[in-house]
Design an enzyme around this catalytic site. Structure first.
Site, PDB file in Angstrom:
ATOM      1  N   SER A   7       0.851  -1.194   0.000  1.00 28.55           N
ATOM      2  CA  SER A   7       0.000   0.000   0.000  1.00 28.55           C
ATOM      3  C   SER A   7       0.883   1.240   0.000  1.00 28.55           C
ATOM      4  CB  SER A   7      -0.878   0.010   1.256  1.00 28.55           C
ATOM      5  OG  SER A   7      -1.377   1.320   1.475  1.00 28.55           O
ATOM      6  N   HIS A  32      -1.477  -1.476  -3.990  1.00 24.97           N
ATOM      7  CA  HIS A  32      -2.722  -1.080  -3.326  1.00 24.97           C
ATOM      8  C   HIS A  32      -2.746   0.440  -3.215  1.00 24.97           C
ATOM      9  CE1 HIS A  32      -6.211  -1.937  -0.715  1.00 24.97           C
ATOM     10  NE2 HIS A  32      -5.798  -0.914   0.009  1.00 24.97           N
ATOM     11  N   ASP A  34      -4.970   3.576  -1.911  1.00 28.01           N
ATOM     12  CA  ASP A  34      -6.104   3.966  -1.057  1.00 28.01           C
ATOM     13  C   ASP A  34      -6.645   5.317  -1.479  1.00 28.01           C
ATOM     14  OD1 ASP A  34      -4.279   2.406   1.458  1.00 28.01           O
ATOM     15  OD2 ASP A  34      -6.291   1.807   0.844  1.00 28.01           O
ATOM     16  N   MET A  36      -9.154   8.191  -0.649  1.00 29.77           N
ATOM     17  CA  MET A  36      -9.932   8.700   0.487  1.00 29.77           C
ATOM     18  C   MET A  36     -10.473  10.086   0.148  1.00 29.77           C
ATOM     19  SD  MET A  36      -7.442   7.597   3.618  1.00 29.77           S
ATOM     20  CE  MET A  36      -6.767   5.946   3.685  1.00 29.77           C
ATOM     21  N   HIS A  65      -8.698   0.952  -3.799  1.00 29.40           N
ATOM     22  CA  HIS A  65      -9.619   0.788  -2.651  1.00 29.40           C
ATOM     23  C   HIS A  65     -10.336   2.124  -2.455  1.00 29.40           C
ATOM     24  CE1 HIS A  65      -9.765   0.213   2.050  1.00 29.40           C
ATOM     25  NE2 HIS A  65     -10.971   0.344   1.532  1.00 29.40           N
ATOM     26  N   MET A  67     -12.401   4.481  -0.592  1.00 28.98           N
ATOM     27  CA  MET A  67     -12.985   4.876   0.683  1.00 28.98           C
ATOM     28  C   MET A  67     -13.655   6.242   0.476  1.00 28.98           C
ATOM     29  SD  MET A  67      -9.902   3.624   3.163  1.00 28.98           S
ATOM     30  CE  MET A  67      -8.742   3.492   1.816  1.00 28.98           C
ATOM     31  N   MET A 136     -11.187  -5.066   6.210  1.00 26.42           N
ATOM     32  CA  MET A 136     -10.405  -4.020   6.883  1.00 26.42           C
ATOM     33  C   MET A 136     -10.048  -4.515   8.278  1.00 26.42           C
ATOM     34  SD  MET A 136      -9.787  -1.677   4.865  1.00 26.42           S
ATOM     35  CE  MET A 136      -8.982  -0.629   6.063  1.00 26.42           C
ATOM     36  N   ASP A 174      -6.488  -5.954   4.906  1.00 24.60           N
ATOM     37  CA  ASP A 174      -5.934  -4.623   4.713  1.00 24.60           C
ATOM     38  C   ASP A 174      -5.850  -3.847   6.026  1.00 24.60           C
ATOM     39  OD1 ASP A 174      -7.128  -1.850   2.611  1.00 24.60           O
ATOM     40  OD2 ASP A 174      -5.326  -2.127   3.829  1.00 24.60           O
TER      41      ASP A 174
END
Ligand code: DX5
Ligand code: ZN
Length: 222
Positions: A7, A32, A34, A36, A65, A67, A136, A174
């Site tokens: 990540s 990975h 993220d 957000m 991913h 979020m 998660m 994760d």
């Protein structure tokens, strides 16, 4: 087959290309990323252009991913930008079946994410539609947190369910996965390990990734 998805959340954002090259050199299986939005989680990270730019410097699958509060709007943007795997938080949508279908119609691997307090039975009507479930094991928002111990049991319950139904669904885990606990995470049923700070905050990330790959080799010999 156990895979490693470093990540980039905990890396130096002034040099994200370097983080991807480290993953490539170290033998990672995916990157990975993220995403957000500052609403679904109280942190803000990357947009579609980062995915587009990183897709030009690596052939590794980009594991995005989301979020975000508005997954349906973001799915096409990140898919077109170059995401290969797209996961949405089940807590962020009233239309998970529709959103997962959209990801698959865009030709991407479709994942659904459960936060630590979200029970696996939320997957009852969607488990047969997804390529992977992302568990998660920290409360989302930051890297470098401690693995939430109750997640071991959650992963093994999900693994038993998937195996019992003979489903072709992978389990990605994760958050808080380290060299010290990764074997227990795999033995609970994880197929894909997201590891951020364990790799990038170590003295020699490429060497660390190599050690991680070596320690999971025994699971990939069967
Ligand atoms: C947290 C992110 C995780 C995080 C993992 O919201 O979803 O992917 O980057 O980082 P570590 O491995 O440092 O817990
Ligand atoms: Zn993540």
């Amino acid at each position: 087959m156990v895979q490693i998805a470093p990540s980039i959340l905990s890396t130096d954002y002034a040099d994200l290309g370097k983080a991807v090259k480290i993953a490539d050199k170290g033998g990672a299986d995916a990157i990975h990323i993220d995403i957000m939005d500052g609403h679904f989680v109280p942190n803000l990270t990357f947009g579609p252009k980062l995915v587009e730019d990183l897709s030009k410097i690596t052939d590794l699958p980009l594991d995005v991913h989301l979020m975000v509060d508005n997954p349906r709007e973001m799915i096409p943007k990140f898919s077109e930008a170059g995401a290969d795997w797209v996961s949405i938080q089940i807590e962020a949508t009233a239309h998970a079946h529709k959103d997962i279908t959209m990801i698959k119609e865009l030709g991407k691997k479709a994942g659904v994410v459960l936060n630590p307090a979200t029970p696996i039975h939320m997957l009852n009507e969607i488990i047969t539609e997804v390529d992977y479930v992302l568990i998660m094991s920290v409360n989302p928002g930051w890297g470098g947190q401690e693995f939430i111990e109750t997640c071991y049991n959650k992963i093994s319950q999900l693994n038993n369910w998937i195996n019992g139904q003979k489903l072709d669904v992978k389990i990605e885990v994760d958050g808080g996965v380290k060299l010290e606990n990764m074997e227990r995470v795999v033995e609970s049923g994880a197929d894909i390990l997201v590891m951020g700070s364990a790799i990038y905050n170590s003295k020699n990330p490429i060497e660390t990734l190599g050690n991680i790959k070596r320690s999971i080799q025994k699971y990939n010999q069967k």
